[in-house]
Structure formats: structure tokens, C-alpha cells
Design a protein around this motif. Structure first.
Motif, PDB file in Angstrom:
ATOM      1  N   GLU A 287     -13.384 -23.483  40.268  1.00  0.00           N
ATOM      2  CA  GLU A 287     -12.009 -23.392  41.925  1.00  0.00           C
ATOM      3  C   GLU A 287     -11.603 -22.527  41.777  1.00  0.00           C
ATOM      4  OE1 GLU A 287     -11.948 -26.533  43.127  1.00  0.00           O
ATOM      5  OE2 GLU A 287     -11.103 -25.397  44.650  1.00  0.00           O
ATOM      6  N   SER A 288     -11.383 -21.333  41.397  1.00  0.00           N
ATOM      7  CA  SER A 288     -10.745 -20.067  42.011  1.00  0.00           C
ATOM      8  C   SER A 288     -11.527 -18.890  41.796  1.00  0.00           C
ATOM      9  CB  SER A 288      -9.964 -19.747  40.388  1.00  0.00           C
ATOM     10  OG  SER A 288     -10.969 -19.284  39.026  1.00  0.00           O
TER      11      SER A 288
ATOM     12  N   ASP B 251     -10.645 -11.102  37.862  1.00  0.00           N
ATOM     13  CA  ASP B 251     -11.006 -11.749  37.222  1.00  0.00           C
ATOM     14  C   ASP B 251     -11.778 -10.981  35.386  1.00  0.00           C
ATOM     15  OD1 ASP B 251     -12.322 -11.763  40.578  1.00  0.00           O
ATOM     16  OD2 ASP B 251     -11.587 -13.554  39.812  1.00  0.00           O
TER      17      ASP B 251
END
Length: 125
Positions: A60-61, A88
Motif C-alpha cells: 500500500e505504501s 524505502d
């Protein structure tokens, strides 16, 4: 064998494209996935693509920022990463899941039998 490449150091907001050479694990019999593992954390699914390349799925992110694609003619899977964020930062792994169905995406670690060696992605703030 799976060989991931393309990692590096980039500033927040920047882009990287990861590549995974899939010699021996090619064609629509293998769904492919990208996973990542940050220090002290479990390995997590990031993006997956079906053997046919038609279906994809994302964490989702990373939706809207990352794009997974494949070129079966070149035996390569890509992960285009845009608008990168410090969160990330991780080692990114490509993985292959053998499947009789060419339009299935696998999102779990145990579903993937074959793994590459990982490539480091570091995003500075």
C-alpha cells in the motif's frame, strides 16, 4: 538464477530502477516479486507481477510511486521507484514463484521459491 541490480544512494524524492535478470526462471510459468528488508525488520512484499505481466500488486505504501514490469523476451523484471522516501531504505530482493497459472500474483515470502542476492537502496533525507 536471479540477479538483482540497480540499487544505490539517492536523495529523498529521487528515483531508481531496479532490474532482475531471471535466467532459468523465465516466461509466464513464473510470477515475480520484489521484496525488501530493512535492518531489524522482517522481509516484506513490495510488488508482484504475474507470469503474463497482466496482473500486478503493490504494498500500500508504494502504490502510485513504484511500478513493476517484466520483459519476458529479455528475461528481466524491473521495479521503477519514484518519489523515494527515507523509509524505502532497505535491501531489495527479487524472487520467483513457479505457477501453473499465468495470471496469478503471489505476495508472500513462502510462495517464492527462488531468490536473488539483494541490492541495497538507501534514501537520504
Amino acid at each position: 538464477q536471479l540477479q538483482a541490480s540497480g540499487g544505490g544512494l539517492v536523495e529523498a524524492g529521487g528515483s531508481l530502477r531496479l532490474s532482475c535478470a531471471t535466467s532459468g526462471r523465465t516466461g509466464n510459468r513464473y510470477a515475480m516479486g520484489w521484496f525488501r528488508q530493512a535492518p531489524g525488520k522482517e522481509r516484506q512484499f513490495v510488488a508482484g507481477i504475474s507470469g503474463s505481466g497482466i496482473r500486478t500488486d503493490y504494498l500500500e505504501s508504494v502504490k502510485g510511486r513504484f511500478t513493476i514490469s517484466r520483459d519476458n523476451g529479455k528475461n528481466t523484471v524491473y521495479l521503477q521507484m519514484n518519489s523515494l522516501k527515507p523509509e524505502d531504505t532497505a535491501v531489495y530482493y527479487c524472487a520467483a514463484a513457479q505457477s501453473a497459472y499465468s495470471n496469478v500474483v503471489f505476495t508472500t515470502t513462502p510462495s517464492h521459491t527462488y531468490w536473488g542476492q539483494g541490492t541495497q537502496v538507501t534514501v537520504s533525507s
